[in-house]
Design a protein around this motif. Structure first.
Motif, PDB file in Angstrom:
ATOM      1  N   GLU A 188       3.733  -3.205   0.220  1.00 26.21           N
ATOM      2  CA  GLU A 188       3.374  -3.312  -1.192  1.00 26.21           C
ATOM      3  C   GLU A 188       1.956  -3.858  -1.304  1.00 26.21           C
ATOM      4  O   GLU A 188       1.603  -4.834  -0.648  1.00 26.21           O
ATOM      5  N   ARG A 212       8.082   2.786   3.729  1.00 24.68           N
ATOM      6  CA  ARG A 212       7.739   3.032   2.325  1.00 24.68           C
ATOM      7  C   ARG A 212       6.448   2.311   1.996  1.00 24.68           C
ATOM      8  O   ARG A 212       6.335   1.092   2.182  1.00 24.68           O
ATOM      9  N   THR A 214       3.647   1.581  -0.958  1.00 22.05           N
ATOM     10  CA  THR A 214       3.220   1.618  -2.349  1.00 22.05           C
ATOM     11  C   THR A 214       1.856   0.932  -2.422  1.00 22.05           C
ATOM     12  O   THR A 214       1.538   0.064  -1.615  1.00 22.05           O
ATOM     13  N   ASP A 242       2.595   6.653  -1.800  1.00 20.41           N
ATOM     14  CA  ASP A 242       1.924   7.044  -3.030  1.00 20.41           C
ATOM     15  C   ASP A 242       0.580   6.338  -3.130  1.00 20.41           C
ATOM     16  O   ASP A 242       0.140   5.658  -2.198  1.00 20.41           O
ATOM     17  N   TRP A 243      -0.069   6.511  -4.260  1.00 21.76           N
ATOM     18  CA  TRP A 243      -1.384   5.962  -4.518  1.00 21.76           C
ATOM     19  C   TRP A 243      -2.367   6.392  -3.430  1.00 21.76           C
ATOM     20  O   TRP A 243      -2.359   7.537  -3.009  1.00 21.76           O
TER      21      TRP A 243
END
Length: 285
Positions: A188, A212, A214, A242-243
């Motif tokens: 994150e 994952r 983000t 993503d991003w």
């Protein structure tokens, strides 16, 4: 003159403390040894099982290591210990030759510091309601070398949760772990993740990839093997991002990884993510 020498070389007074549950050492519990040690000290733990432990390094730079016997050393968290190893004052800690477990809770919490694991096994830790079943690092550095992470669980990061941190994994096996998101790792914010000469197999998540990402992440997968990782209700069985995530894949293999919808190996949620693949193979994803 003595005070001048100490100022130049503060490590000159670093001590090695011994721990043996059966007695005959400086301490009988690892918790007491960590509390009694000074910054720069080494704690050598004799073979055996050490239950009901809860280690707070309290700002001290320490080394924890198994003794030279080669026999297993298992440190288990106490039932009321949320973090078997708590590092929240920017300290640097190295752990080698030990097995760590904290049933239903986290193994390590690192805030602003540096944790290195060398020839360490972390197993059977975490729970479905907790962030990072094994290793939680925020604003710090995590290095995992020649180790085993297996059978761990966490809602966001079955093995690793990282926020604004640098994570390096080399020569390590990550297996049979689970999470709602990111059984291998959940990233994150702005992070770097490097996985080299390692294997991730038979991990599974429900809603997003076993890795994952983000936010903004830089991920390198080098000379590693990913097999039979499963995503039950989402896209990107090995990795979903993503991003502005930038991914480099070199000389790695991806075999029999599955996702319910799209991307048995990779899936990108946004156009800003990039991937560069070379010398790698994909089979049965």
């Amino acid at each position: 003159m003595i005070s001048l020498l100490l100022a130049i070389n503060p490590g000159a007074l670093a001590a090695t403390w011994t721990v043996d549950a059966s007695g005959g050492a400086d301490f009988t519990t690892v918790t007491d040894a960590v509390e009694g040690a000074a910054s720069g000290d080494t704690i050598s733990v004799a073979a055996g099982t050490y239950a009901d432990e809860c280690l707070d390094t309290a700002g001290k730079d320490l080394s924890l290591e198994g003794d030279d016997s080669g026999s297993p050393v298992l440190i288990e968290g106490a039932s009321d210990c949320n973090n078997l190893l708590l590092m929240q004052e920017g300290e640097t800690v190295s752990v080698s030759g030990l097995s760590l477990s904290n049933v239903d809770s986290r193994v390590a919490y690192v805030s602003g510091g540096a944790l290195s694991l060398d020839q360490v096994t972390v197993s059977g830790s975490g729970n479905w309601n907790g962030w990072a079943g094994t290793l939680y690092v925020t604003g710090g550095t995590l290095t995992v070398l020649d180790s085993t992470l297996t059978g761990n669980t966490g809602s966001y990061g079955g093995n690793i949760y990282a926020y604004a941190s640098a994570v390096s994994i080399t020569g390590t096996e990550i297996s049979d772990s689970s999470g709602w998101h990111g059984a291998v790792a959940y990233l994150e914010g702005q992070n770097t993740l490097t996985i080299e000469d390692s294997t991730a197999s038979s991990n599974w998540t429900y809603y997003s990839g076993n890795i994952r990402a983000t936010g903004s992440a830089t991920i390198t997968l080098d000379s590693s093997h990913f097999e039979s990782n499963t995503l039950y209700d989402g896209s990107g069985g090995v990795l979903s991002a993503d991003w502005s995530t930038a991914i480099t894949v070199v000389d790695s293999t991806f075999k029999s990884n599955q996702a319910t919808y799209s991307g048995g190996a990779f899936y990108f949620y946004a156009n800003y993510a990039t991937i560069d693949i070379s010398g790698s193979t994909f089979e049965g994803n």
